[in-house]
Write an enzyme that holds these catalytic residues in place. Sequence first.
Site, PDB file in Angstrom:
ATOM      1  N   SER A  10       9.968   7.110  -3.273  1.00 38.64           N
ATOM      2  CA  SER A  10       9.131   8.179  -2.720  1.00 38.64           C
ATOM      3  C   SER A  10       9.986   9.106  -1.873  1.00 38.64           C
ATOM      4  CB  SER A  10       8.023   7.591  -1.847  1.00 38.64           C
ATOM      5  OG  SER A  10       7.433   8.636  -1.093  1.00 38.64           O
ATOM      6  N   HIS A  35       8.775   9.529  -7.135  1.00 45.18           N
ATOM      7  CA  HIS A  35       7.412   9.523  -6.591  1.00 45.18           C
ATOM      8  C   HIS A  35       7.253  10.675  -5.597  1.00 45.18           C
ATOM      9  CE1 HIS A  35       3.604   7.438  -5.659  1.00 45.18           C
ATOM     10  NE2 HIS A  35       3.816   7.781  -4.402  1.00 45.18           N
ATOM     11  N   ASP A  37       4.619  12.447  -3.050  1.00 43.24           N
ATOM     12  CA  ASP A  37       3.377  12.251  -2.300  1.00 43.24           C
ATOM     13  C   ASP A  37       2.821  13.589  -1.848  1.00 43.24           C
ATOM     14  OD1 ASP A  37       2.940   9.365  -2.143  1.00 43.24           O
ATOM     15  OD2 ASP A  37       4.877   9.325  -1.106  1.00 43.24           O
ATOM     16  N   MET A  39      -0.062  15.483   0.033  1.00 43.18           N
ATOM     17  CA  MET A  39      -1.092  15.216   1.050  1.00 43.18           C
ATOM     18  C   MET A  39      -1.617  16.535   1.591  1.00 43.18           C
ATOM     19  SD  MET A  39       0.721  12.150   3.147  1.00 43.18           S
ATOM     20  CE  MET A  39       1.612  10.815   2.335  1.00 43.18           C
ATOM     21  N   HIS A  68       1.578  11.679  -6.858  1.00 43.22           N
ATOM     22  CA  HIS A  68       0.470  10.950  -6.218  1.00 43.22           C
ATOM     23  C   HIS A  68      -0.329  11.957  -5.399  1.00 43.22           C
ATOM     24  CE1 HIS A  68      -0.567   7.603  -3.025  1.00 43.22           C
ATOM     25  NE2 HIS A  68      -1.636   8.113  -3.617  1.00 43.22           N
ATOM     26  N   MET A  70      -3.015  13.007  -2.965  1.00 45.78           N
ATOM     27  CA  MET A  70      -3.916  12.593  -1.876  1.00 45.78           C
ATOM     28  C   MET A  70      -4.562  13.858  -1.346  1.00 45.78           C
ATOM     29  SD  MET A  70      -1.298   9.802  -0.240  1.00 45.78           S
ATOM     30  CE  MET A  70       0.090  10.526  -1.116  1.00 45.78           C
ATOM     31  N   MET A 139      -2.632   0.699  -3.563  1.00 44.95           N
ATOM     32  CA  MET A 139      -2.071   1.056  -2.253  1.00 44.95           C
ATOM     33  C   MET A 139      -1.999  -0.211  -1.408  1.00 44.95           C
ATOM     34  SD  MET A 139      -1.396   4.323  -2.196  1.00 44.95           S
ATOM     35  CE  MET A 139      -0.812   4.337  -0.507  1.00 44.95           C
ATOM     36  N   ASP A 181       2.189   0.746  -4.117  1.00 46.31           N
ATOM     37  CA  ASP A 181       2.707   1.807  -3.246  1.00 46.31           C
ATOM     38  C   ASP A 181       2.416   1.485  -1.788  1.00 46.31           C
ATOM     39  OD1 ASP A 181       3.582   4.180  -2.142  1.00 46.31           O
ATOM     40  OD2 ASP A 181       1.972   5.420  -2.978  1.00 46.31           O
TER      41      ASP A 181
HETATM   42  C1  DX5 Z   1       1.775   6.703   1.558  1.00 47.87           C
HETATM   43  C2  DX5 Z   1       2.536   7.090   0.322  1.00 47.87           C
HETATM   44  C3  DX5 Z   1       3.671   6.226  -0.040  1.00 47.87           C
HETATM   45  C4  DX5 Z   1       4.783   6.173   0.973  1.00 47.87           C
HETATM   46  C5  DX5 Z   1       5.501   4.886   0.813  1.00 47.87           C
HETATM   47  O1  DX5 Z   1       0.586   7.441   1.597  1.00 47.87           O
HETATM   48  O2  DX5 Z   1       1.658   7.126  -0.790  1.00 47.87           O
HETATM   49  O3  DX5 Z   1       4.184   6.634  -1.299  1.00 47.87           O
HETATM   50  O4  DX5 Z   1       5.700   7.203   0.831  1.00 47.87           O
HETATM   51  O5  DX5 Z   1       6.421   4.792   1.836  1.00 47.87           O
HETATM   52  P1  DX5 Z   1       7.015   3.381   2.281  1.00 47.87           P
HETATM   53  O6  DX5 Z   1       7.706   2.823   1.087  1.00 47.87           O
HETATM   54  O7  DX5 Z   1       7.930   3.734   3.391  1.00 47.87           O
HETATM   55  O8  DX5 Z   1       5.845   2.539   2.710  1.00 47.87           O
HETATM   56 ZN    ZN Z   2       2.492   7.497  -2.772  1.00 50.33          ZN
END
Ligand code: DX5
Ligand code: ZN
Length: 234
Positions: A10, A35, A37, A39, A68, A70, A139, A181
């Site tokens: 990620s 990956h 993310d 948000m 991903h 969100m 998750m 994840d």
């Molecule tokens: C959280 C993300 C993850 C995050 C994982 O909302 O979806 O992808 O980046 O990070 P680590 O591996 O540090 O938990």
């Molecule tokens: Zn993620």
Amino acid sequence: MSNKVLISPSILSADFAALGQAVRDIDAAGADMIHIDVMDGHYVPNLTIGPAVVKALRPHTNKPFDVHLMISPTDILVPMFIEAGADYITVHPDAGPHLHRTLQSIRAAGVKAGIVLNPGAPVEQVDPVIDLCDQIMIMSVNPGFGGQSFIDSQIEKIAAVRAKIDAHVAKGGQDILLQVDGGVNPVTAKACIAAGATALVAGSAVFKGAGTYAENISALRGDDASEPAKGKAA
Ligand code: DX5
Ligand code: ZN
């Protein structure tokens, strides 16, 4: 696909001022997917990457972009991420408004579609849409931030989804990537793989782990020969 678990670092844990370099580096280090993310400061309490950044990163690697989302609502922004070069798009069923239509539209564009189950979500969320999933992601932290601790209770959910996928495939259904994840490190990775995960997302463990990116990725796969080095060997 090989039996080896796929690793999807990620970039949330990378240096945001040098994302292109980060993507090239993890590609060279053996990442299977990248990956990303996304948000929106609304579905989750953090604001990160939009389609313009995904598009800007696209020329930096040929590895699949595992996007991903969100964001809520999800549907209206999906076409922008498809256009930006996403290869996999995962969505949260409760981000809405129309999960089934969202997955249909992702697949109709030739992109792999998936759902993400939050730690508080029941495993049954998979059932009505399993036919439309190329990927199911569990998750193991609450979404929004990197660097959180793995929630152990999610191991049982990984195993439950594994059983659902196996039953689906046994009935002639498509195979589905089972990804985890959040809080994935070499120790929790082992438990995820044992429960049936076939892909792992890792931010901190790759970008802030003890070894080089290549060593950190190998350690997540469980390659014995490449335990993370104590120092930062090149
Ligand atoms: C959280 C993300 C993850 C995050 C994982 O909302 O979806 O992808 O980046 O990070 P680590 O591996 O540090 O938990
Ligand atoms: Zn993620």
